[in-house]
Write a protein that holds these residues in place. Structure first.
Motif, PDB file in Angstrom:
ATOM      1  N   THR A 230      32.323  35.194  40.178  1.00  0.00           N
ATOM      2  CA  THR A 230      31.831  36.313  40.101  1.00  0.00           C
ATOM      3  C   THR A 230      31.889  37.086  41.813  1.00  0.00           C
ATOM      4  OG1 THR A 230      30.471  34.200  41.771  1.00  0.00           O
ATOM      5  CG2 THR A 230      30.309  34.865  38.996  1.00  0.00           C
ATOM      6  N   SER A 231      32.384  36.394  42.972  1.00  0.00           N
ATOM      7  CA  SER A 231      32.768  37.000  43.949  1.00  0.00           C
ATOM      8  C   SER A 231      33.814  38.482  43.980  1.00  0.00           C
ATOM      9  CB  SER A 231      33.396  36.352  45.279  1.00  0.00           C
ATOM     10  OG  SER A 231      34.909  35.845  44.797  1.00  0.00           O
ATOM     11  N   ALA A 232      35.092  38.454  43.018  1.00  0.00           N
ATOM     12  CA  ALA A 232      35.663  39.375  42.930  1.00  0.00           C
ATOM     13  C   ALA A 232      35.076  40.812  42.883  1.00  0.00           C
ATOM     14  CB  ALA A 232      36.680  39.042  41.269  1.00  0.00           C
ATOM     15  N   ALA A 233      35.410  41.582  43.040  1.00  0.00           N
ATOM     16  CA  ALA A 233      35.126  43.321  43.413  1.00  0.00           C
ATOM     17  C   ALA A 233      36.648  44.499  42.603  1.00  0.00           C
ATOM     18  CB  ALA A 233      35.591  43.557  45.313  1.00  0.00           C
ATOM     19  N   SER A 234      37.961  43.933  42.282  1.00  0.00           N
ATOM     20  CA  SER A 234      38.552  43.995  41.526  1.00  0.00           C
ATOM     21  C   SER A 234      39.428  43.204  40.932  1.00  0.00           C
ATOM     22  CB  SER A 234      39.545  45.054  42.685  1.00  0.00           C
ATOM     23  OG  SER A 234      40.769  44.149  42.852  1.00  0.00           O
ATOM     24  N   VAL A 235      40.234  44.087  39.849  1.00  0.00           N
ATOM     25  CA  VAL A 235      40.977  43.655  38.859  1.00  0.00           C
ATOM     26  C   VAL A 235      42.214  42.685  39.473  1.00  0.00           C
ATOM     27  CG1 VAL A 235      42.854  43.742  36.959  1.00  0.00           C
ATOM     28  CG2 VAL A 235      40.401  45.233  37.110  1.00  0.00           C
ATOM     29  N   ASP A 236      42.802  43.482  40.559  1.00  0.00           N
ATOM     30  CA  ASP A 236      43.987  42.193  40.880  1.00  0.00           C
ATOM     31  C   ASP A 236      43.564  41.134  42.223  1.00  0.00           C
ATOM     32  OD1 ASP A 236      45.656  43.894  40.289  1.00  0.00           O
ATOM     33  OD2 ASP A 236      45.832  45.227  41.815  1.00  0.00           O
TER      34      ASP A 236
END
Length: 550
Positions: free
Chosen positions: A84-90
Motif C-alpha cells: 500500500t505504501s508504493a508510489a511507483s511501479v518500481d
C-alpha cells in the motif's frame, strides 16, 4: 459519592458524539466516564494517583468506531507483503522482491497494489522476480488477484479454463492468462493458496489493533467472518483474543453470505447463522450481522448498473448481480425475520435499487426489525437515496471514496459519478449515518476520511504525484460539494453513529458510558475545512486505559 478518578483529561474541547460542547474536561474511573465539565469541576476528582492528561486545546471525542473493516486480513497483510505504501511501479516491484526474499513459505502472498500504478499487471512481471515459487497478490480493493505463472499452473488455470460467473480471467492476444484475475476468477487461484494459520491470524489481529489505536479507533466491525476468496475464517482469532484479554477493543463481526446462494439454500444458511450467533455471543463476540456482496466494483466492471458502462455502449453490458434477485429477496426477508442486520456491499445503482426493494419487502413481511446498512454507495439514484430514511437503512459511508475518480468517470460517465455518494440527500431524508474505512481496501485513517466527506476532494500524500490518466480521459470537473457533510455530521457518524450501529452502544461522552476516548492533535472546529487532513490522534483510551500516545 463519585469515586476518585483514575484518569482526567483537561484543557480540551469535548465533542460528545453529537455536538461540540462547552465542556473542557473528562474524568474516568474503573473504565467509565464519571464526570464531564470544566477543568475545575473535573480536577475535583483527581487524587494522588490520578493520571492527568493535557489536551492542549484539542478536541476530546468518543473513540472512532470503524463500521466496515477487515482488520485480521489487514494485519496479516501488514505482516507479509504490504504494497500500500508504493508510489511507483518500481517501488511496488521492489517491495515484492524484498518480501519474497524475506519469506520462507512456498507461496509468496500479500496485497495492496494500486490499479492506478498497475492498470493491467502481468504474470511476466512477477515471473522476473519470483520464477520458481507461486505468487498471489491482492489489489488494494481486494477484488482482483495478480499472480505469476507458477500460481496459475498450480491452480490449473490456462487458456482452456472457462470464464466463471461474475468474474474474468484476462487473457493476452494468444489466449493465455495474463495473471490478472477479477472477482470470482480470483478464487480459481485463491482456493489453492494455503490459508493463514490460526496463529498467523491472531498475530494479524493484534497487529491491526495496535495500528488502529494509533488512529484513535477504539472499536470496529469485522466485515467478513467465514471462508472468503481463499482466506480462512477470522472468527477463531477474535474468540481467542477476547478469551485471553488481548483484544480489549469493542468489536463485532458479520457472518459471510457466499455469492451465488440460491433460494433453496437460504433456510439452511439462516439456521447455521443462528447457531453461530449463539455460540459466538456466549464467548462475548457479537455476530448478529450478515454480510453479502450484492455486486462487485466499477473498476472491474462488476458493479451492477441500471444503464450500460460507457466502455460497453455497443454491447449494452451493465454488470451483474452476485445473486438472483429472488435469492436476494429470500435471504434478506429470512435473515431479517431471524433478527440479523444485513450489511450489504453495493457499488452499482441497480444493486442499490434491488437491495432497497428487498428490504422494503422484508419490512412489509416482518415489521420493523434490525438496522440494515448498505456500504460504499458509489452510485445511488436520487429517488433511491431518499428511501434510506424511509426504510430505516443506515448509510455505511467509506468517506475516502467520495472524491471524484477520473478512472471511474471514464467507465460510468460524469452524470452517474455525480449521483454517487449522496450523503447530504440521505441525511436530509432522515437516514442514519455511520462511517468505516474498508481497510485494507483503503487507508484506515478516520481524519483523512472526514476531510474528504467534508471537502469532497482527496489530498495526495506528501511527495506523491497523481498518476497519469488513461489516454483520452479528462480530469473530472464534477461539483459534488452539495453532497458534503458538515464536520459535526461526519465526526458524529464515525463515532456515535458507527458505535450504535455495529456495537449496540451509544458511543457518547457522558457519565456512565465506557471510557473509549480519543484526543486529537488540534480542535478541527477551529480549523479551515481544507486543513482537516492535518489532524491526527494524540492519545487513544480504551476502557479507561491509555493504549496509544503520539
Amino acid at each position: 459519592m463519585t469515586p476518585t478518578a483514575d484518569l482526567v483529561i483537561v484543557n480540551g474541547r469535548v465533542f460528545d458524539g453529537s455536538v461540540r460542547t462547552g465542556h473542557t474536561a473528562v474524568a474516568v474511573a474503573s473504565g467509565r466516564i464519571v464526570r464531564v465539565g470544566s477543568d475545575e469541576r473535573v480536577r475535583e476528582l483527581a487524587g494522588e494517583d490520578t493520571r492527568v492528561v493535557e489536551a492542549a486545546g484539542a478536541v476530546i471525542h468518543p473513540g472512532f468506531v470503524d463500521a466496515h473493516a477487515h482488520a485480521v486480513f489487514a494485519g496479516v497483510e501488514r505482516l507479509s507483503i504490504d504494497l500500500t505504501s508504493a508510489a511507483s511501479v518500481d517501488e511496488t516491484l521492489e517491495l515484492i522482491r524484498a518480501g519474497a526474499e524475506r519469506t520462507t513459505s512456498e507461496w509468496v502472498t500479500g496485497g495492496g497494489w494500486s490499479h492506478e500504478l498497475l492498470p493491467m499487471p502481468t504474470r511476466q512481471q512477477l515471473d522476473a522476480i519470483v520464477p520458481d515459487r507461486p505468487v498471489a497478490l491482492s489489489d488494494a480493493g481486494h477484488h482482483t488477484l495478480w499472480v505469476n505463472s507458477r500460481a496459475l499452473e498450480l491452480a490449473g488455470v490456462d487458456r482452456d479454463t472457462p470464464q466463471p460467473h461474475n468474474g474474468h480471467v484476462h487473457v493476452d492476444e494468444h489466449g493465455d492468462p495474463t495473471g490478472y484475475l477479477n472477482e470470482s476468477a480470483a478464487e480459481l487461484v485463491g482456493r489453492v493458496v494455503p490459508p493463514s494459520t490460526d496463529d498467523e491470524m491472531h498475530a494479524g489481529l493484534l497487529n491491526a489493533q495496535e495500528y488502529l489505536w494509533s488512529l484513535g479507533v477504539t472499536g470496529w466491525h469485522e466485515a467478513i467472518l467465514g471462508e472468503y476468496n481463499g482466506k480462512a475464517d477470522a472468527t477463531p482469532a477474535y474468540l481467542r483474543g477476547i478469551a485471553e484479554g488481548s483484544v480489549p477493543s469493542a468489536v463485532s463481526g458479520a457472518l459471510w453470505v457466499p455469492p451465488g446462494l440460491t433460494v433453496d439454500e437460504v433456510p439452511a444458511l439462516v439456521e447455521r447463522f443462528v447457531g453461530l450467533r449463539e455460540r459466538n455471543a456466549a464467548a462475548g463476540f457479537d455476530t448478529s450481522t450478515a454480510k453479502a456482496m450484492i455486486d462487485g466494483v466499477p473498476h472491474g466492471e462488476t458493479a451492477a448498473l441500471l444503464e450500460p458502462y460507457c466502455t460497453h455502449s455497443d454491447d449494452g453490458f451493465a454488470g451483474e448481480l452476485h445473486f438472483d434477485e429472488a435469492a436476494i429477496r429470500e435471504f434478506v426477508t429470512r435473515l431479517d425475520a431471524a433478527g440479523f442486520a444485513l450489511h450489504l456491499h453495493i457499488m452499482g445503482d441497480r444493486g442499490i435499487r434491488v437491495a432497497l426493494d428487498a428490504i422494503e419487502e422484508a419490512r412489509a413481511a416482518n415489521g420493523s426489525g434490525p438496522r440494515h446498512h448498505i456500504a460504499h454507495l458509489s452510485m445511488v439514484q436520487p429517488d433511491d437515496a431518499r428511501r434510506f430514511g424511509t426504510l430505516g437503512v443506515t448509510a455505511n459511508i467509506q468517506g475516502l471514496w467520495a472524491a471524484p475518480d477520473p478512472f471511474v468517470v471514464s467507465m460510468i460517465g460524469e452524470e452517474r459519478m455525480l449521483s454517487g455518494y449522496p450523503f447530504r440527500t440521505m441525511a436530509d431524508g432522515g437516514a442514519e449515518l455511520a462511517m468505516g474505512s474498508d481497510w485494507p481496501v483503503s487507508p484506515a485513517d478516520p481524519w483523512l476520511a472526514i476531510h474528504v466527506v467534508v471537502n469532497r476532494w482527496a489530498p495526495l500524500p506528501p511527495g506523491v504525484e497523481a498518476p497519469p490518466l488513461p489516454a483520452g480521459v479528462e480530469p473530472p470537473t464534477l461539483d459534488a460539494e452539495h453532497q458534503s457533510l458538515s464536520l459535526e455530521q461526519a465526526l458524529a457518524a464515525y463515532t456515535s453513529g458507527s458505535s450504535s450501529l455495529v456495537l449496540g452502544r451509544p458511543g457518547r461522552i457522558r457519565v456512565g458510558e465506557r471510557a473509549d476516548l480519543a484526543i486529537a492533535t488540534a480542535d478541527p472546529f477551529a480549523l479551515p475545512a481544507a486543513a482537516l487532513v492535518s489532524v491526527q490522534t494524540a492519545v487513544t483510551i480504551v476502557g479507561g486505559e491509555v493504549v496509544f500516545e503520539r
